[in-house]
Scaffold this motif. Structure first.
Motif, PDB file in Angstrom:
ATOM      1  N   MET A 189       0.453  20.079  15.173  1.00 36.22           N
ATOM      2  CA  MET A 189      -0.058  18.743  15.519  1.00 36.22           C
ATOM      3  C   MET A 189       1.013  17.900  16.187  1.00 36.22           C
ATOM      4  N   ILE A 190       2.236  17.957  15.648  1.00 34.41           N
ATOM      5  CA  ILE A 190       3.347  17.202  16.247  1.00 34.41           C
ATOM      6  C   ILE A 190       3.600  17.681  17.669  1.00 34.41           C
ATOM      7  N   ARG A 191       3.612  18.988  17.854  1.00 35.36           N
ATOM      8  CA  ARG A 191       3.835  19.545  19.181  1.00 35.36           C
ATOM      9  C   ARG A 191       2.696  19.176  20.127  1.00 35.36           C
ATOM     10  N   HIS A 192       1.465  19.223  19.640  1.00 33.44           N
ATOM     11  CA  HIS A 192       0.286  18.880  20.448  1.00 33.44           C
ATOM     12  C   HIS A 192       0.344  17.417  20.894  1.00 33.44           C
ATOM     13  N   ALA A 193       0.903  16.562  20.027  1.00 31.21           N
ATOM     14  CA  ALA A 193       1.015  15.133  20.346  1.00 31.21           C
ATOM     15  C   ALA A 193       2.250  14.825  21.180  1.00 31.21           C
TER      16      ALA A 193
END
Length: 217
Positions: A57-61
């Motif tokens: 999720m962090i990477r996607h954001a």
């Protein structure tokens, strides 16, 4: 390959649920406590059992830098959502992968869970309590929030408080627990931090209960 990923996610859910303990509404997440001689990003990347989907999720954001250090937010406190709440949200919305979530949704969610330029340690948070009561001479039931402190996140606020739990039916004789509740959504019950003070070189993680729902923030 996609089928394998889905099965892996379901297996993780089963594993975490089997590790969950309902006594005292406490989750045994298996999260490591103490000091880690690495960045928060490296810590989470190295513990896929708990943080695989959080990292995704962090990477996607596009927010890796905040957890790696060197961003404008300095040392941070992350009110950490672990795999189970993310997997539960995906399942409820009939999604298979974190990457199917809207980028703006992921970014807003994470910003509401990050306290910038501050390491919020459990024992530094003021004592407080949350309970319901009936208004005198009526049938109206209200919630009461006592003590604690309001904490500014990158986006929005959370109310945090510490509370000494009961032990062997003796009030205030047990461990000191840490709770948080978002002030960005209509009133919800507080969520317990089940693994406190996970310290890294770029900040501290306060890992939330597996029962936490993404809609609570």
């Amino acid at each position: 390959m996609e089928k394998i990923k889905i099965l892996k996610g379901l297996a993780l859910i089963a594993l975490f649920l089997s590790m969950s303990c309902t006594k005292y509404d406490y989750d045994d997440t298996g999260l490591s406590k103490g000091n880690h001689n690495c960045s928060m990003w490296e810590y989470m990347c190295g513990d896929s059992l708990n943080w695989y989907h959080t990292v995704a999720m962090i990477r996607h954001a596009g927010m890796e830098k905040i957890f790696q250090g060197g961003s404008e937010y300095g040392q941070i406190t992350f009110l950490g959502i672990t795999n189970i709440p993310i997997l539960s949200y995906l399942k409820a919305n009939k999604l298979n992968r974190v990457e199917e979530l809207d980028v703006a949704f992921c970014r807003t969610l994470l910003e509401r869970l990050i306290v910038p330029n501050r390491k919020v340690m459990r024992d530094e948070v003021a004592r407080g309590n949350y309970y319901t009561k009936t208004v005198d001479n009526s049938d109206q039931i209200i919630t009461v929030e006592e003590g604690g402190e309001m904490v500014n996140c990158i986006s929005g606020k959370v109310w945090m408080y510490s509370y000494r739990e009961m032990y062997n039916n003796v009030p205030a004789a047990g461990e000191v627990a840490l709770y948080m509740m978002s002030k960005n959504v209509p009133s919800k019950e507080p969520t317990r931090v089940v693994s406190t003070n996970i310290q890294t070189l770029t900040g501290v993680v306060q890992a939330l209960s597996n029962k936490f729902k993404l809609t609570q923030i």
